[in-house]
Design a protein around this motif. Sequence first.
Motif, short mmCIF file in Angstrom:
data_model
loop_
_atom_site.label_atom_id
_atom_site.label_comp_id
_atom_site.label_asym_id
_atom_site.label_seq_id
_atom_site.Cartn_x
_atom_site.Cartn_y
_atom_site.Cartn_z
N HIS A 87 0.83 -1.21 0.00
CA HIS A 87 0.00 0.00 0.00
C HIS A 87 0.87 1.26 0.00
O HIS A 87 1.84 1.33 0.76
CB HIS A 87 -0.92 -0.01 1.22
N PRO A 88 0.50 2.20 -0.84
CA PRO A 88 1.32 3.43 -0.88
C PRO A 88 1.18 4.22 0.41
O PRO A 88 0.11 4.28 1.00
CB PRO A 88 0.73 4.21 -2.06
N GLU A 89 2.29 4.82 0.82
CA GLU A 89 2.28 5.65 2.03
C GLU A 89 2.94 6.98 1.73
O GLU A 89 3.78 7.07 0.84
CB GLU A 89 3.05 4.95 3.15
N ILE A 90 2.53 7.96 2.49
CA ILE A 90 3.15 9.28 2.29
C ILE A 90 3.71 9.78 3.63
O ILE A 90 3.13 9.53 4.68
CB ILE A 90 2.16 10.32 1.71
N THR A 91 4.84 10.45 3.56
CA THR A 91 5.38 11.10 4.76
C THR A 91 5.54 12.59 4.43
O THR A 91 5.86 12.95 3.29
CB THR A 91 6.76 10.53 5.16
N THR A 92 5.28 13.38 5.43
CA THR A 92 5.29 14.83 5.18
C THR A 92 6.46 15.51 5.86
O THR A 92 6.68 15.32 7.06
CB THR A 92 3.97 15.45 5.70
N GLU A 93 7.19 16.24 5.08
CA GLU A 93 8.23 17.13 5.63
C GLU A 93 7.69 18.54 5.48
O GLU A 93 6.88 18.80 4.58
CB GLU A 93 9.51 17.03 4.80
N SER A 94 8.11 19.42 6.36
CA SER A 94 7.59 20.79 6.18
C SER A 94 8.70 21.74 5.77
O SER A 94 9.85 21.57 6.15
CB SER A 94 6.90 21.26 7.46
N LYS A 95 8.30 22.71 4.98
CA LYS A 95 9.23 23.71 4.48
C LYS A 95 8.68 25.08 4.84
O LYS A 95 7.46 25.27 4.81
CB LYS A 95 9.32 23.56 2.95
N ASN A 96 9.56 25.99 5.21
CA ASN A 96 9.09 27.30 5.64
C ASN A 96 9.37 28.35 4.56
O ASN A 96 10.52 28.60 4.23
CB ASN A 96 9.81 27.67 6.94
N ILE A 97 8.30 28.87 3.98
CA ILE A 97 8.48 29.93 2.98
C ILE A 97 7.93 31.24 3.56
O ILE A 97 6.73 31.38 3.73
CB ILE A 97 7.73 29.62 1.65
N MET A 98 8.83 32.15 3.91
CA MET A 98 8.46 33.46 4.48
C MET A 98 7.47 33.32 5.64
O MET A 98 6.45 34.01 5.69
CB MET A 98 7.87 34.37 3.40
N GLY A 99 7.76 32.38 6.52
CA GLY A 99 6.93 32.21 7.70
C GLY A 99 5.73 31.30 7.50
O GLY A 99 4.99 31.02 8.43
N VAL A 100 5.52 30.84 6.28
CA VAL A 100 4.40 29.94 6.01
C VAL A 100 4.94 28.51 5.92
O VAL A 100 5.84 28.24 5.12
CB VAL A 100 3.68 30.29 4.68
N VAL A 101 4.41 27.64 6.76
CA VAL A 101 4.89 26.25 6.76
C VAL A 101 4.12 25.47 5.70
O VAL A 101 2.90 25.32 5.79
CB VAL A 101 4.70 25.60 8.15
N VAL A 102 4.82 25.05 4.66
CA VAL A 102 4.17 24.29 3.58
C VAL A 102 4.74 22.87 3.56
O VAL A 102 5.89 22.66 3.91
CB VAL A 102 4.34 24.97 2.19
N PRO A 103 3.90 21.91 3.18
CA PRO A 103 4.38 20.53 3.24
C PRO A 103 5.20 20.12 2.02
O PRO A 103 5.05 20.68 0.94
CB PRO A 103 3.08 19.73 3.29
N GLN A 104 6.06 19.14 2.25
CA GLN A 104 6.75 18.49 1.14
C GLN A 104 6.44 17.01 1.32
O GLN A 104 6.86 16.40 2.32
CB GLN A 104 8.23 18.75 1.22
N ILE A 105 5.69 16.46 0.40
CA ILE A 105 5.22 15.09 0.58
C ILE A 105 6.14 14.10 -0.13
O ILE A 105 6.43 14.25 -1.32
CB ILE A 105 3.76 14.95 0.07
N GLU A 106 6.60 13.14 0.64
CA GLU A 106 7.42 12.07 0.09
C GLU A 106 6.55 10.82 0.03
O GLU A 106 5.83 10.52 0.98
CB GLU A 106 8.62 11.79 1.00
N SER A 107 6.59 10.14 -1.08
CA SER A 107 5.77 8.93 -1.17
C SER A 107 6.64 7.68 -1.22
O SER A 107 7.79 7.72 -1.65
CB SER A 107 4.91 8.99 -2.43
N SER A 108 6.07 6.58 -0.76
CA SER A 108 6.78 5.30 -0.85
C SER A 108 5.79 4.21 -1.28
O SER A 108 4.59 4.30 -0.99
CB SER A 108 7.42 4.95 0.49
N ARG A 109 6.29 3.26 -1.95
CA ARG A 109 5.53 2.11 -2.45
C ARG A 109 4.34 2.50 -3.34
O ARG A 109 3.29 1.89 -3.28
CB ARG A 109 5.04 1.24 -1.27
N VAL A 110 4.52 3.56 -4.13
CA VAL A 110 3.45 3.93 -5.08
C VAL A 110 3.64 3.11 -6.36
O VAL A 110 2.75 2.37 -6.78
CB VAL A 110 3.45 5.44 -5.37
N SER A 111 4.82 3.23 -6.96
CA SER A 111 5.10 2.45 -8.17
C SER A 111 5.67 1.09 -7.76
O SER A 111 6.65 1.03 -7.04
CB SER A 111 6.10 3.19 -9.05
N LYS A 112 5.00 0.06 -8.24
CA LYS A 112 5.44 -1.29 -7.87
C LYS A 112 5.67 -2.12 -9.13
O LYS A 112 5.05 -1.87 -10.16
CB LYS A 112 4.35 -1.97 -7.01
#
Lengths: 240, 124
Positions: A87-112
């Motif tokens: 099953h595909p899973e996602i993990t979220t990292e956050s990035k700060n752009i001018m004080g706004v925390v935006v996510p960076q989504i990493e996926s695993s096991r999507v392409s099999k």
Amino acid sequence: MAKDVKPTRKELMQIEDRIELSERGHGTLEKKRDGLIMEFMDILDKAQDVRGDLADDYEAAQTKINMARAMEGDVAVRGAAAALQEHPEITTESKNIMGVVVPQIESSRVSKDLGQRGYGIMGTSARIDEAAEAYEDLLESIILAAEVETAMKKMLTEIETTKRRVNALEFKLLPELYENQDYIEQKLEEQEREEIFRLKKIKEKKEQEEKEARQAEADTGSTGEVDAEQATAGGVPGGD
Amino acid sequence: MSQRQNDNRSQEIAVVGSPEFTTGFRLAGVRRFENVPDDEKPEDLDGAVTNVLEDDGVGIVVMHDDDMEHLSRSVRGEVETSVEPVVITIGTSGAGGGGLREQIKRAIGIDLMDEDADADPTET
């Protein structure tokens, strides 16, 4: 608003300090808003590309699954779908752009690959594999779109908040402060003019009083002389 | 201008829609899904969407563009503004969420997603 302010020098100094702070804050917030809009424009360009790819991928995936359904039957497709073990899973990292925390989504096991899918190679046809692959590509696009759209939503919220703050300073707080400053300055000038006028009046009154006193003194002096003269001219009757 | 940090949280993708819509995603390995047949959408779609939105293990919710019409006003508003999980609507139009477009108009002041604005004005 201006009527609630005490027209004192201390209040004027406080208002001037607030104006300085508000103007500085207004400038900073304007820069922040402009910076956020520029960052947002970059993200928007990316989002439009991602959206275009997403629509293409969805169309391709639909074509593939419809083909699989037509050739293998709906039951076979559903059976293969139910057999998936990875099953595909996602993990979220956050990035700060001018004080706004935006996510960076990493996926695993999507392409099999075929072996990882779990429905077996013998029991299914290539059409189901193609459909599964197309949907895996679609999931990759969806993850990218999710990342970009979340960033957009968060940045838009921040832009709206900053814009509201800039407008509140520009159209509400600063005009009120300027109005209060003008009101106090006018009142203080008026008080100064009144004070000068009052001093002038007092001076005039004093001068008048002094003049009257001098006049009275002069009058008293001249009356005394006349009496003395009269007294001298009349003499003592029968004095010769 | 930007800093990164890792949240280290593993989440799933959820799909909500008709069985025909969800089957393809299940084929790609998605196990969190809510099947709502077309004739039951007016009654049951709100509940299905709310279920996945309240699930902390879900990071992305996938829906079809057309299904947005079956949602009640409040759930639709929640779907359009939700960030965790983020709801991605897909369809043939490729236009994306109407809520996002409205938000852009409100925040920036102009409709940046207007496709006609990008088109060549000389074209008829």
